[in-house]
Design an enzyme around this catalytic site. Structure first.
Site, short mmCIF file in Angstrom:
data_model
loop_
_atom_site.label_atom_id
_atom_site.label_comp_id
_atom_site.label_asym_id
_atom_site.label_seq_id
_atom_site.Cartn_x
_atom_site.Cartn_y
_atom_site.Cartn_z
N LEU A 1470 -11.35 12.87 -14.76
CA LEU A 1470 -10.86 13.83 -13.56
C LEU A 1470 -10.15 15.03 -14.20
CD1 LEU A 1470 -8.99 11.03 -11.14
CD2 LEU A 1470 -11.31 11.92 -11.24
N SER A 1472 -7.85 17.14 -17.84
CA SER A 1472 -7.10 16.66 -19.29
C SER A 1472 -6.29 17.89 -19.20
CB SER A 1472 -8.32 16.94 -20.36
OG SER A 1472 -8.73 18.26 -20.36
N GLY A 1473 -5.49 17.70 -20.20
CA GLY A 1473 -4.29 18.70 -20.53
C GLY A 1473 -3.75 18.39 -22.04
N LYS A 1474 -2.76 19.04 -22.27
CA LYS A 1474 -2.23 19.13 -23.66
C LYS A 1474 -1.76 17.67 -23.97
CE LYS A 1474 -0.93 23.71 -24.35
NZ LYS A 1474 0.14 25.00 -24.48
N PHE A 1475 -1.41 16.71 -22.78
CA PHE A 1475 -0.88 15.36 -23.11
C PHE A 1475 -1.81 14.45 -23.42
CE2 PHE A 1475 -1.81 16.07 -18.72
CZ PHE A 1475 -2.85 15.07 -18.19
N GLY A 1476 -3.22 14.66 -22.88
CA GLY A 1476 -4.15 13.94 -23.06
C GLY A 1476 -5.23 13.66 -22.07
N GLN A 1477 -5.70 12.99 -21.43
CA GLN A 1477 -6.56 12.97 -20.20
C GLN A 1477 -6.25 12.18 -19.11
OE1 GLN A 1477 -10.45 13.61 -21.70
NE2 GLN A 1477 -10.02 13.29 -23.56
N LYS A 1493 -3.34 8.16 -16.53
CA LYS A 1493 -2.91 9.24 -17.29
C LYS A 1493 -3.00 8.66 -18.77
CE LYS A 1493 0.53 12.87 -17.29
NZ LYS A 1493 1.80 13.38 -16.73
N ASP A 1585 10.60 20.95 -13.64
CA ASP A 1585 9.39 21.50 -13.73
C ASP A 1585 9.00 21.84 -12.65
OD1 ASP A 1585 7.37 22.96 -15.39
OD2 ASP A 1585 6.43 21.01 -15.68
#
EC number: 2.7.11.18
Length: 1914
Positions: A1470, A1472-1477, A1493, A1585
Site C-alpha cells: 500500500l 512505503s516510508g523511511k520506517f519500512g513498508q 506496517k 507529531d
C-alpha cells in the site's frame, strides 16, 4: 571539615573569606554567598565621591552589610547603601573627607554562610603619608609617557624570555591526565621550572616535565584532588625572567569548593602562612626564581622587607629594566587555597617597599625636547584577572617611581568632577552649561565654541562661578550658537578639556531642497601635493554633506562645511587619489550631487626619496575620530577588538580607559596601531570586563574622545548570527530596480530585519520585496525613488545574539525636488565616519572592524607610521613586539639581496616528486626566519586573505583556544629559486586585502619593489617593508646567517658570489615609466653592468588589462613581452609569487605570457603583476582583477557545514592559496614551451532529452600529452555497451548514448589526467518521457444504486514532468470495448449513471506534458445496485458520522514465536516510508482487512523505539485513534497489524472535486481531533507529531477521522522535565525548537496550526525552506490579514488565537477546546457557507514539493494509507504485480513468509551519527600535505563540520573537505605549515544527535639547533 578563612592583605587592602562547614552538606539546595565581582580599593581626592561596587551570588539572596572599625554603616547623610538586582551592591560616600580614609568591610550573609571582603579607601595625601612616599592620583585625563630609552643592547645580544603561547586552564575528570603546555623564546635558552603554588615540582612516576617540538609540557597522570591548584611555568635566563600561571581543576568538583585549591593537608588547628604577591621589575633573578632553585618558601615578617630585598645586587642598567618591564606578563594571580581539613588557613600578602626609580624617566622625547603637554608621571598598573572567589587586584600605586617630595603633596592635575552635557533646544530658549573642576592649585576655566573663546556679553552670554561650579549661560539661544563647545581647565600641572555639542533648532522656517550655487571643478595635481575641492550648497534645513570617490565613501580625507561652503581637503595626494569626486548634499526634502575629475600626475623617480617621510602640514589640526566606538554585546570568553580611526596634525596620541580607569597593556589587553587606526584587543573577555570603554586622543591642537558600552553575556547553546556573504553598497539611477543580497548563518537560524536609516522597513509601502533562497536573503527595491536612498541595515537575531551590517544606497544625477510631506528622506549620515567600508561591507557591530581603504599616511606600514621624530617614546603604549626587533631596525646594516638572489644561481629543474625525495638538501629557511619574528597572537581569520564580503565573525565570538604563533600558510619545500621572505613579513598581522587592494606581503626577493605601493597603499619608500615588519627584518639574512656571509645554498644550487651590501641610495634606484608598467635596473655589481650592454631589456608590447570576472567563471590574463636574451617570467598576485598548480595555469608560448584560472574565487581578486627579467634588465606590468559575487541563487549554505554529496562530485586536487616562489631558470637559448596540466576548454551544459533520442556529450581538452580521458557516472567508470559509446582523441573525448532511457538520467563526469595533474567537469542529463501507468489496481468503493467511487494510485515515475491529469476509461459487459469516460486531476472520481444490470471494469492513464501513459491494470468486475454479502472492513460499515462502530480493542503483546504469515494473508503493498513498508493484510480466520506496517530494526535501540510505540498504543483505546491489533517480531523484522483506514489524508480528502468545504465540516473535524488528543493526554501521553498526514479519513464519503502514527509519542507522567528535538518544522511548537521543556500544550500548538490551514488553506509559518519555517515558528508572529479569513467567523479566529500562543501556559487544553463556543456550535442547523479550496490545493502542491527537501521529519509514518485501495475481502484472482509474492508459486507457508520478508526493501532506519572509522594522529613534514580520513554512519545523512582547535574550518584551497555518498569524509590540508600544528575535530550532526572524533596534527619544522649557531657576533 573545619572553618576555612582566607585572608589576603597588603598595604592597600585586606580581604577575607569564611566558609561555614555546617552548610556544605546542603549545597545542592542552598548556596553560600560568593563575591563574583568584589569591590576594589579606591584612591579618591578629598571632596570627591567614592563608590565601592560589586556583585555577590548565593541562595537564598545574600544580605549585604558594610562595616568600618567594627561599626555597621547605615544609609544616610554622605553615605548611601544600595542593593540592586542580580546581586549587585554599592556603597557611595559623597564629599570624601580625610577621616573617611581607612578600611571598609563588606559582608554578605544568608542561611548558608557568610563572606567578607575588606577594601581600603585612600584619600589623596593620606596615602603618601602612610607609605612615606608621594602619591599621584590616577585621573581620567592625566597622561604619562613611556620611559626613555637612552641605550640599547646589541641586536645580536641576549633576549629575555617570552611566552609565545598562552598557558591554558586545564579541566579534567578525576583519574585522567592533566597536561599544560606553552611555547617559550629567549636567548640564551631559558631554564624552565614548573611550580605548584610556590613549590617547585619534581619529576616522578605521576609528574613528567618534557619538551616536545619546542613546547614545554607538564603532564600529571591520574589526577586526584590533591593535584588541584594553580601551576606556574617560570622561565629564566641571564637577560630576564617571565612566568605564566594556569589552574588545574577537576570536573564535577563541588561548586563551593571549586574556587579554592587544596595546597596543604594541615593537621594543626591554626596554620598561618604568608607569601608575597608583588611584581619585581628587576631583570635578574628575584624571589620566584630563588624559590624555584632553593625549593624553599621563606616566611618574612609581616610588614617587613621581602627576603630578597637585602640582597645587594648591582642595579641593572635602565634599558634592561625597561625591557623586563615590557616583556613581563601580567601580574601572577593570587593562589587560591582549597581547605578540606579541620584547620584555618590565612593567606597574607606582605607589604613591599617600592623600588626607587630615576626621576623624570619617560618624560623627554627622543630629541630631548620637553613634551608640549607635560603631565605628572603615573605608575603603570597591570590588571590581574582573578575570576575566582573574592579575588582582588592589588596594585602598588607608588611602585617604581622616584618623585621629589617637594610640590607633590600640594599639586594635582586638573580633573572634571562633572562635565557639561550636550543639549538640543529651540531658538530663544535659555541654555546653561555647568562643570565642576578639581585640582591643586585651583584650575582656571575657559570656555570655547568651535575653538573660539567665549566671553561674557551683556544681555546674551553670562560666564560665572557659583558654589564651586563654573557656568556658561546663553540667555537667548540662536541657531548660530549651535556647534561644539569645549571647556578647558588648566593649572601648573597641566590642562584638561572636555567637549560637547549644542543644537539650536530654528523655529518654523520655510524648508528648501538642496541645490548648488557653485559646483566642483576638475583639477590636476602632482603626486605629493595637497588639493582642496570646494562647492557652495544651500538648502533648509542645512543639507548633510557626503563625499564620494568613484562612487565609494571617502574615509581618510578631512571635510568641512561652513557657511554653505563644502570643502574636501586631500593632503599628500597619491596616484590612487585620482578619479571622480562627488559631493552629495541631502536634507529632508531631497538630495543633489555634483562631481569633478581629479588627475594625479606621478612624480619622477629621481625625487622619490622626497616623500619617504610624510610631509607635515603646516597648520596643526585637532584630532578627529573618523571612526568611533560603538556598543558591543559579546559572549563570555570571546575575543574582542575595539577599533577607532583618528586623524590630526601632529598625529594624535591615544589612551584607552575602562570605566574611567586607564587600561595598561598586559597579557589580556593588547594595543595595536595601523596608521591612523588604533585597536584595543581583549584576548578573552570575562563578565567583569563589562563597562564603558573610552578612547581618548590628543595632540597639541586639542583632544577628543569616543566611548561605547561593552556588555559580556552568558553563553547560550548555539551560534551567534553571522554573515557568510555580506551585501554591497549600491549606486543606482532613478527608476532602476536594486537588489541588496546577503547570505547568513547562525544556530538557531536567525531572523532577519531590514532597516533604513535606523527605522524598520514597512511592508505596507509596496515599494520593496524581501526574497529568501535558503540562507540567501535579498531586498528588492523596484523603481527606486529619491527617498529610497540612505543607509540600509540588515539586523540578524537569534537567542544567542545578534549581528548587523550596513550598506548605502546612493542615487546618481538626482535632481533637487521637494518630496511630499510625510515621506521619509534618505540619510547618508555616517558614510564618512567609517560606517561603510570602501568594499561596501559596512561596519559590523562586533568588536572587530575591518578597515576599508588604508588610512591616510598609513600605506601598508602598520607600526612604523607616524613615528618620525617622536619615535618610540612619544607613543602612548608600545606593543609587546617592540623589543629586540625595534632596536634591530636602527642598527642593522641595510643589505641588498637582489644581486645574489636575482641571478647567478645555477639550478636544475626538479619535479615535485623529486623534491620530496631530497629533503635533506632542500633546506627551508622559513623555519629559522619565523623564529626571529615573534608576532602577536592573532585570530586564524585575520591571517587569511579573504574576500571583503565573506567574513567569519565566529573567530571573534567563539571561545578561543590556546593562542598559537601565527605563521602564514606555507608552500612545499622551496625549490632552488628566489628565497621566500613571506615567513618574515607574514609574521606580522596582515591587513585584509579589500577593494582590490593587497596585503603586499612579499618583496619578490627585491626590496625595491616594496617602494611601489599596491592599489591604495601610500608610497612608503624602498627601505620601509610592507605588512608589519621592520625594515631590518625585511632585509635580515635568512636562517640567522651573518649579513656579510655567503647565503647558504638551497637545494643543489651554489651561489657564484658573496653577498654584497648595498647602500641606501642603491636601494632607491627604481624608475617608473607609466602608471601600470615599471622598468628598472636590477643590478648593482660590475658583472651586471657589463651584462646590460650585451642584450635588450624586456619590454611589454601588449600590457595586462583590468578584468572583471564572475565568481566560478574562467579568468584569463595575457600579455606580450619582447627581450633579448629571452626573459624569465614571474607572476605575482598581491605580491605573492604564483606557480602552476591544479587551479592556476601559467604558460609562456613565445612572447605571449598568460595566467589561466578555470574557476575564479574571491581569493583570486587583487593586483596581478607580470615581471620579465633578463641580464639586461627587467620590466613589469600589472592589472587589477575583480571577482564579482555569484548570483544570489548560486550562494550556498554556510561553508563550514558540509552535507553528504552524491558520488558524482569528485574532489578536485588541491592547490595552494599561498603558492611558492617560481623557479629561477637559466636564460634559455630558445623560448621554452611550458608543460601544462590538462585543461577542459569546451564542455556541454546540462541537457534534457526525450526518451529514445540520442545524446552526445563532447569535452574538448588541451595540455601536455599524453592525456587520458575517463567518463564516469556516480563515481563509477562507464563501460562501453550497445547503448553507450566512448570515443577518445588527442583533443577531446565524446560519450554517445544511442537511445536515452530513464536509467540514463544522472550526473556524468569527464576526468582528464596527465602527469602534471587532473581536471574534471560535470554535466547533468535528464531524460523526459510520458509517465508510467498509475500503480496498482483501481478500486471501486461506496457502491450505490447507480454510482460508485473509483480511486487509484499515482504513477511510480512521472517521466520527469509532473502528472497534470488522469484519463479514466470504462468497459461494460454490453459493449465490451474500452472508451474514455472522463478526465480529472485527483486520484479518485465519482462515477454516475451506471446501470444495475451491467458489469463494469475501469482503468486509468496518467498524462503529463510529454504524453499519456499506458493504461493501468484493470479493476475487478463491478456491478451497482444490491451488493452481495461479503466480508467488509469495519471502517466501511457505517457512514453515519454520529455513530461510531464497535471496535475490538486489544492489548497487544509482541509475538516472537510465530510469523505474521501464520495468521494473515499478505497482499499488495500500500505504501512505503523511511520506517519500512505497509502491506494489505487479510486475517485468515475472519477475513477482515488490516494494514501491516513492516519495520526493519537492526539495533536494540530501534527495536526499543518500536516496542515503545506499541506500548503507547496499548493505552490508547479510543474511536478517534487508530488501533494496533497484533504485533510480530522475527530477527530484524517487526510487524504491527493496524486498523485500516481508507479515506486518505484529511487534506487530500478536502481538495477532492466532490467534497464541499464549509466551516461546518471544519468544526466536525476539529472536534474529533480534540476528542482524540484529549484522550491521549488523559493517559499521560503527548503525540508530538500532529500534522495533516497523520489525520486520516475513515472513508471517502463521511467526515469521521482517526489519528495515526505514535512513533514520536512520549509519556509525560513521571518523566520530569522532558525536552525533545524532533518534529515537523511547520507544525512543531516553539518550545521544541528552543529545546525547552514540553508539555501537553505542545500538541495544542500543532492543533492550532492544523485548524489555521483547514479554514484558510494558508500555512501560518511555512517558509521557502525548513530554516525559514523554523525561524518563523520561533518568532511566533502570524495574523488573519489575508482575504481568506474574510469568510471565517470570529469564533473560529478566537479558537485559533488561543492555541497559537508562544507561551505554552496560555494555550487552551483539549477540554477547553471542546467547550469553546466555536466547537459547541450546532453543526446540523448552522449556516453552511462554501469555502474556497483553491488555496488549500496550492498549499498541498507546495507541501508535496517541499517534502523532497531535508526537513527534520518524524519517523514511522503511516501516511501512505492515503492511497489504500482494493478494500473488498476477495483476493485478486490474477494477483498483483506489485505484491511481494505470488502465493500459488510457493510451496509452503514458510516459503511465503521468507519470500515476503526478502521482498521488503531495506530502507535505512533513523540512526544517531557515529564513526565507523575515526581520524588518527598525523605527523608530517612542513610543506607536505596532510589528510584526515573518517567514515560517518547515521540516518538522516549527518552534516559535517571540521574544527581546528576551537575554530570551525571553512573550505578553501588550503583546507579541502570531501564527503561522499558512502559516508567517507576527508579533510585535506595542502602545503602544511607550522601554524597547522593543532588538534582537528570532525563533528557529525543529524536530527537525532551528534558525534565527534579528534586527532592531532604534528608538523615537523627544521631542527631548533640549525642556524642558531650562526648568529651575528659583533
Amino acid at each position: 571539615m573545619g572553618d576555612v578563612k582566607l585572608v589576603a592583605s597588603s598595604h592597600i587592602s585586606k580581604t577575607s573569606l569564611s566558609v561555614d562547614p555546617s552548610r556544605v552538606d546542603s549545597m545542592p539546595l542552598t548556596e553560600a554567598p560568593a563575591f563574583i565581582l568584589p569591590p576594589r580599593n579606591l584612591c579618591i581626592k578629598e571632596g570627591a565621591t567614592a563608590k565601592f561596587e560589586g556583585r555577590v551570588r548565593g541562595y537564598p539572596e545574600p544580605q549585604v552589610t558594610w562595616h568600618r572599625n567594627g561599626q555597621p554603616i547605615t544609609s544616610g547623610g554622605r553615605f548611601l547603601l544600595d542593593c540592586g538586582i542580580r546581586g549587585t551592591f554599592s556603597l557611595v560616600i559623597h564629599a570624601v573627607h580625610e577621616e573617611d580614609r581607612g578600611k571598609y568591610t563588606c559582608e554578605a550573609t544568608n542561611g548558608s554562610g557568610a563572606r567578607q571582603v575588606t577594601v581600603e579607601l585612600t584619600v589623596e595625601g593620606s596615602f603618601a603619608k602612610q607609605l612615606g612616599q608621594p602619591v599621584v592620583s590616577k585621573t581620567l585625563g592625566d597622561r604619562f609617557s613611556a620611559p626613555a630609552v637612552e641605550t640599547r643592547p646589541s641586536i645580536w645580544g641576549e633576549c629575555p624570555p617570552k611566552f609565545a603561547t598562552k598557558l591554558g586552564r586545564v579541566v579534567v575528570k578525576e583519574g585522567q591526565m592533566g597536561r599544560f603546555s606553552c611555547k617559550i623564546t629567549g636567548r640564551p635558552q631559558p631554564q624552565v621550572t614548573w611550580l605548584k603554588g610556590n613549590v617547585p615540582l619534581q619529576p616522578s612516576a605521576r609528574v613528567s616535565v618534557s619538551e616536545k617540538n619546542g613546547m614545554q609540557v607538564l603532564e600529571i597522570h591520574g589526577v586526584n584532588q590533591d593535584d588541584v591548584g594553580v601551576y606556574t611555568c617560570l622561565v629564566v635566563n641571564g637577560s630576564g625572567k617571565a612566568s605564566m600561571s594556569a589552574e588545574l581543576s577537576i570536573q564535577g568538583l563541588d561548586s563551593a569548593n571549586r574556587s579554592f585549591v587544596r595546597e596543604t593537608k594541615a593537621t594543626n588547628s591554626d596554620v598561618r602562612k604568608e607569601v608575597t604577591n608583588v611584581i619585581s621589575k628587576e631583570s635578574k633573578l628575584d624571589s620566584l626564581e630563588a624559590a624555584a632553585k632553593s625549593k624553599n618558601c621563606s616566611s618574612p615578617q609581616r610588614g617587613g622587607s621581602p627576603p630578597w630585598a637585602a640582597n645587594s645586587q648591582p642595579q641593572p642598567p635602565r634599558e634592561s629594566k625597561l625591557e623586563s618591564c615590557k616583556d613581563s606578563p601580567r601580574t601572577a594571580p593570587q593562589t587560591p587555597v582549597l581547605q578540606k581539613t579541620s584547620s584555618s588557613i590565612t593567606l597574607q600578602a606582605a607589604r613591599v617597599q617600592p623600588e626607587p626609580r630615576a626621576p623624570g624617566l619617560g618624560v623627554l622625547s627622543p630629541s630631548g625636547e620637553e613634551r608640549k603637554r607635560p603631565a605628572p608621571p603615573r605608575p603603570a598598573t597591570f590588571p590581574t584577572r582573578q575570576p575566582g572567589l573574592g579575588s582582588q587586584d592589588v596594585v602598588s600605586k607608588a611602585a617604581n617611581r622616584r618623585i621629589p617630595m617637594e610640590g607633590q603633596r600640594d599639586s594635582a592635575f586638573p580633573k572634571f568632577e562633572s562635565k557639561p552635557q550636550s543639549q538640543e533646544v529651540k531658538e530663544n530658549q535659555t541654555v546653561k552649561f555647568r562643570c565642576e573642576v578639581s585640582g591643586i592649585p585651583k584650575p582656571e576655566v575657559a570656555w570655547f565654541l568651535e575653538g573660539t573663546p567665549v566671553r561674557r556679553q551683556e544681555g546674551s552670554i553670562e560666564v560665572y562661578e557659583d558654589a564651586g561650579s563654573h557656568y556658561l549661560c546663553l540667555l537667548k539661544a540662536r541657531t548660530r550658537d549651535s556647534g561644539t563647545y569645549s571647556c578647558t581647565a588648566s593649572n601648573a600641572q597641566g590642562q584638561l578639556s572636555c567637549s560637547w555639542t549644542l543644537q539650536v533648532e530654528r523655529l518654523a522656517v520655510m524648508e528648501v531642497a538642496p541645490s548648488f550655487s557653485s559646483v566642483l571643478k576638475d583639477c590636476a595635481v602632482i603626486e605629493g601635493q595637497d588639493f582642496v575641492l570646494q562647492c557652495s550648497v544651500r538648502g533648509t534645513p542645512v543639507p548633510r554633506i557626503t563625499w564620494l570617490l568613484n562612487g565609494q565613501p571617502i574615509q581618510y580625507a578631512r571635510s568641512t562645511c561652513e557657511a554653505g561652503v563644502a570643502e574636501l581637503h586631500i593632503q599628500d595626494a597619491l596616484p590612487e587619489d585620482h578619479g571622480t569626486y562627488t559631493c552629495l548634499a541631502e536634507n529632508a526634502l531631497g538630495q543633489v550631487s555634483c562631481s569633478a575629475w581629479v588627475t594625479v600626475h606621478e612624480k619622477k623617480s629621481s625625487r622619490k626619496s622626497e616623500y619617504l617621510l610624510p610631509v607635515a602640514p603646516s597648520k596643526p589640526t585637532a584630532p578627529i575620530f573618523l571612526q568611533g566606538l560603538s556598543d558591543l554585546k559579546v559572549m563570555d570568553g570571546s575575543q574582542v577588538t575595539m577599533t577607532v580611526q583618528v586623524s590630526g596634525n601632529p598625529p594624535p596620541e591615544v589612551i584607552w580607559l575602562h570605566n574611567g580607569n586607564e587600561i595598561q597593556e598586559s597579557e589580556d589587553f593588547h594595543f595595536e596601531q595601523r596608521g591612523t587606526q588604533h585597536s584595543l584587543c581583549i584576548q578573552e573577555v570575562f563578565p567583569e570586563d563589562t563597562g564603558t570603554y573610552t578612547c581618548e586622543a590628543w595632540n597639541s591642537a586639542g583632544e577628543v574622545r569616543t566611548q561605547a558600552v561593552l556588555t559580556v553575556q552568558e553563553p547560550h547553546d548555539g551560534t551567534q548570527p553571522w554573515f557568510i556573504s555580506k551585501p554591497r553598497s549600491v549606486t543606482a539611477s532613478l527608476g532602476q530596480s536594486v537588489l541588496i543580497s546577503c547570505a547568513i548563518a547562525g544556530d538557531p537560524f536567525p531572523t532577519v530585519h531590514w532597516l533604513r536609516d535606523g527605522k524598520a522597513l514597512c511592508k505596507d509601502t509596496g515599494h520593496f520585496e524581501v526574497l529568501q533562497n535558503e540562507d540567501v536573503f535579498t531586498l528588492v527595491l523596484k523603481k527606486v525613488q529619491p527617498w529610497h536612498a540612505g543607509q540600509y541595515e540588515i539586523l540578524l537575531k537569534n537567542r544567542v545574539g545578534e549581528c548587523s551590517c550596513q550598506v548605502s544606497l546612493m542615487l546618481q544625477n538626482s535632481s533637487a525636488r521637494a518630496l511630499p510631506r510625510g515621506r521619509e528622506p534618505a540619510s547618508c549620515e555616517d558614510l564618512c565616519g567609517g560606517g561603510v567600508g570602501a568594499d561596501g561591507g559596512g561596519s559590523d557591530r562586533y568588536g572587530s572592524l575591518r578597515p576599508g581603504w588604508p588610512a591616510r599616511g598609513q600605506g601598508w606600514l602598520e607600526e612604523e607610521d607616524g613615528e618620525d621624530v617622536r619615535g618610540v617614546l612619544k607613543r602612548r603604549v608600545e606593543t609587546r613586539q617592540h623589543t629586540e626587533e625595534a632596536i634591530r631596525q636602527q642598527e642593522v646594516e641595510q643589505l641588498d639581496f637582489r644581486d645574489l638572489l636575482g641571478k647567478k644561481v645555477s639550478t636544475k629543474t626538479l619535479s615535485e616528486d623529486d623534491l620530496k625525495e631530497i629533503p635533506a638538501e632542500q633546506m627551508d629557511f622559513r623555519a629559522n626566519l619565523q623564529r626571529q619574528v615573534k608576532p602577536k597572537t592573532v585570530s586564524e581569520e585575520e591571517r587569511k586573505v579573504h574576500s571583503p564580503q565573506q567574513v567569519d565573525f565566529r573567530s571573534v565570538l567563539a571561545k578561543k583556544g590556546t593562542s598559537k604563533t601565527p605563521v602564514p600558510e606555507k608552500v612545499p619545500p622551496p625549490k632552488p629559486a628566489t628565497p621566500d621572505f613571506r615567513s618574515v613579513l607574514g609574521g606580522k598581522k596582515k591587513l585584509p586585502a579589500e577593494n582590490g587592494s593587497s596585503s603586499a606581503e612579499t618583496l619578490n626577493a627585491k626590496a625595491v619593489e616594496s617602494s611601489k605601493p599596491l592599489s591604495n597603499a601610500q608610497p612608503s619608500g624602498p627601505l620601509k617593508p610592507v605588512g608589519n615588519a621592520k625594515p631590518a627584518e625585511t632585509l635580515k639574512p635568512m636562517g640567522n646567517a651573518k649579513p656579510a656571509e655567503t647565503l647558504k645554498p638551497m637545494g643543489n644550487a651554489k651561489p657564484d658570489e658573496n653577498l654584497k651590501s648595498a647602500s641606501k641610495e642603491e636601494l632607491k634606484k627604481d624608475v617608473k615609466n607609466d602608471v601600470n608598467c615599471k622598468r628598472g635596473h636590477a643590478g648593482t655589481t660590475d658583472n651586471e653592468k657589463r651584462s646590460e650592454s650585451q642584450g635588450t631589456a624586456p619590454a611589454f608590447k601588449q600590457k595586462l588589462q583590468d578584468v572583471h570576472v564572475a565568481e566560478g567563471k574562467k579568468l584569463l590574463l595575457q600579455c606580450q613581452v619582447s627581450s633579448d636574451p629571452p626573459a624569465t617570467i614571474i607572476w605575482t598576485l598581491n605580491g605573492k609569487t604564483l606557480k602552476t598548480t591544479k587551479f592556476i595555469i601559467l604558460s609562456q608560448e613565445g612572447s605571449l605570457c598568460s595566467v589561466s584560472i578555470e574557476k575564479a574565487l574571491p581569493e583570486d581578486r587583487g593586483l596581478y603583476k607580470c615581471v620579465a627579467k633578463n641580464d639586461a634588465g627587467q620590466a613589469e606590468c600589472s592589472c587589477q582583477v575583480t571577482v564579482d559575487d555569484a548570483p544570489a541563487s548560486e550562494n550556498t549554505k554556510a561553508p563550514e557545514m558540509k552535507s553528504r554529496r552524491p558520488k558524482s562530485s569528485l574532489p578536485p586536487v588541491l592547490g595552494t592559496e599561498s603558492d611558492a616562489t617560481v623557479k629561477k631558470k637559466p636564460a634559455p637559448k630558445t623560448p621554452p614551451k611550458a608543460a601544462m596540466p590538462p585543461q577542459i576548454i569546451q564542455f556541454p551544459e546540462d541537457q534534457k532529452v526525450r526518451a529514445g533520442e540520442s545524446v552526445e556529450l563532447f569535452g574538448k581538452v588541451t595540455g601536455t600529452q599524453p592525456i587520458t580521458c575517463t567518463w564516469m557516472k556516480f563515481r563509477k567508470q562507464i563501460q562501453e555497451s550497445e547503448h553507450m559509446k566512448v570515443e577518445n582523441s588527442e583533443n577531446g573525448s565524446k560519450l554517445t548514448i544511442l537511445a536515452a532511457r530513464q536509467e540514463h538520467c544522472g550526473c556524468y563526469t569527464l576526468l582528464v589526467e596527465n602527469k602534471l595533474g587532473s581536471r574534471q567537469a560535470q554535466v547533468n542529463l535528464t531524460v523526459v518521457d510520458k509517465p508510467d501507468p498509475p500503480a496498482g489496481t483501481p478500486c471501486a468503493s461506496d457502491i450505490r444504486s447507480s454510482s460508485l467511487t473509483l480511486s487509484w494510485y499515482g504513477s511510480s515515475y512521472d517521466g520527469g514532468s509532473a502528472v497534470q491529469s488522469y484519463s479514466i476509461e470504462i468497459w461494460d459487459s454490453a459493449n465490451k470495448t474500452w472508451k474514455e469516460l472522463a478526465t480529472c486531476r485527483s486520484t479518485s472520481f465519482n462515477v454516475q449513471d451506471l446501470l444495475p444490470d451491467h458489469e463494469y471494469k475501469f482503468r486509468v492513464r496518467a498524462i503529463n506534458v510529454y504524453g499519456t501513459s499506458e493504461p493501468s491494470q484493470e479493476s475487478e468486475l463491478t456491478t451497482v445496485g444490491e451488493k452481495p454479502e461479503e466480508p467488509k472492513d469495519e471502517v466501511e460499515v457505517s457512514d453515519d458520522d454520529e455513530k461510531e462502530p464497535e471496535v475490538d480493542y486489544r492489548t497487544v503483546t509482541i509475538n516472537t514465536e510465530q510469523k505474521v504469515s501464520d495468521f494473515y494473508d499478505i497482499e499488495e503493498r500500500l505504501g512505503s516510508g523511511k520506517f519500512g513498508q505497509v502491506f494489505r493484510l487479510v486475517e485468515k480466520k475472519t477475513r477482515k482487512v488490516w494494514a501491516g506496517k513492516f519495520f526493519k530494526a537492526y539495533s536494540a535501540k530501534e527495536k526499543e523505539n518500536i516496542r515503545q510505540e506499541i506500548s503507547i498504543m496499548n493505552c490508547l483505546h479510543h474511536p478517534k485513534l487508530v488501533q494496533c491489533v497484533d504485533a510480530f517480531e522475527e530477527k530484524a523484522n517487526i510487524v504491527m497489524v493496524l486498523e485500516i483506514v481508507s479515506g486518505g489524508e484529511l487534506f487530500e480528502r478536502i481538495i477532492d472535486e466532490d467534497f464541499e468545504l464549509t466551516e461546518r465540516e471544519c468544526i466536525k473535524y476539529m472536534r474529533q481531533i480534540s476528542e482524540g488528543v484529549e484522550y491521549i493526554h488523559k493517559q499521560g501521553i503527548v503525540h508530538l507529531d500532529l500534522k495533516p498526514e497523520n489525520i486520516m479519513c475513515v472513508n471517502k464519503t463521511g467526515t469521521r477521522i482517526k489519528l495515526i502514527d505514535f512513533g514520536l509519542a512520549r509519556r509525560l507522567e513521571n518523566a520530569g522535565s522532558l525536552k525533545v528535538l524532533f518534529g515537523t518544522p511547520e507544525f512543531v511548537a516553539p518550545e521544541v525548537i528552543n529545546y525547552e521543556p514540553i508539555g501537553y500544550a505542545t500538541d495544542m500548538w500543532s492543533i492550532g496550526v492544523i485548524c489555521y490551514i483547514l479554514v484558510s488553506g494558508l500555512s501560518p509559518f511555512m517558509g521557502d525552506n525548513d530554516n525559514e519555517t523554523l525561524a518563523n515558528v520561533t518568532s511566533a508572529t502570524w495574523d488573519f490579514d489575508d482575504e481568506a479569513f474574510d469568510e471565517i467567523s470570529d469564533d473560529a479566529k478566537d479558537f485559533i488565537s488561543n492555541l497559537l500562543k508562544k507561551d505554552m501556559k496560555n494555550r487552551l487544553d483539549c477540554t477547553q477546546c471542546l467547550q469553546h463556543p466555536w466547537l459547541m456550535k450546532d453543526t446540523k442547523n448552522m449556516e453552511a457557507k462554501k469555502l474556497s479550496k483553491d488555496r488549500m490545493k496550492k498549499y498541498m502542491a507546495r507541501r508535496k514539493w517541499q517534502k523532497t527537501g531535508n526537513a527534520v521529519r518524524a519517523i514511522g509514518r503511516l501516511s501512505s494509507m492515503a492511497m489504500i485501495s482494493g478494500l473488498s475481502g476477495r483476493k485478486s484472482s490474477t494477483g498483483s504485480p506489485t505484491s511481494p509474492l505470488n502465493a500459488e508459486k510457493l510451496e509452503s507457508e514458510e516459503d511465503v513468509s521468507q519470500a515476503f520478508l526478502e521482498a521488503v526493501a531495506e530502507e535505512k532506519p533513523h540512526v544517531k551519527p557515529y564513526f565507523s572509522k575515526t581520524i588518527r594522529d598525523l605527523e608530517v613534514v612542513e610543506g607536505s600535505a596532510a589528510r584526515f580520513d573518517c567514515k560517518i554512519e547515521g540516518y538522516p545523512d549527518p552534516e559535517v563540520v571540521w574544527f581546528k582547535d576551537d575554530q570551525s574550518i571553512r573550505e578553501s584551497r588550503h583546507f579541502q573537505i570531501d564527503y561522499d555518498e558512502d559516508g567517507n569524509c576527508s579533510l585535506i590540508i595542502s602545503d602544511v605549515c607550522g601554524d597547522d600544528d593543532a588538534k582537528y575535530t570532525c563533528k557529525a550532526v543529524n536530527s537525532l544527535g551528534e558525534a565527534t572524533c579528534t586527532a592531532e596534527l604534528i608538523v615537523e619544522t627544521m631542527e631548533e639547533g640549525e642556524g642558531e649557531g650562526e648568529e651575528e657576533e659583533e
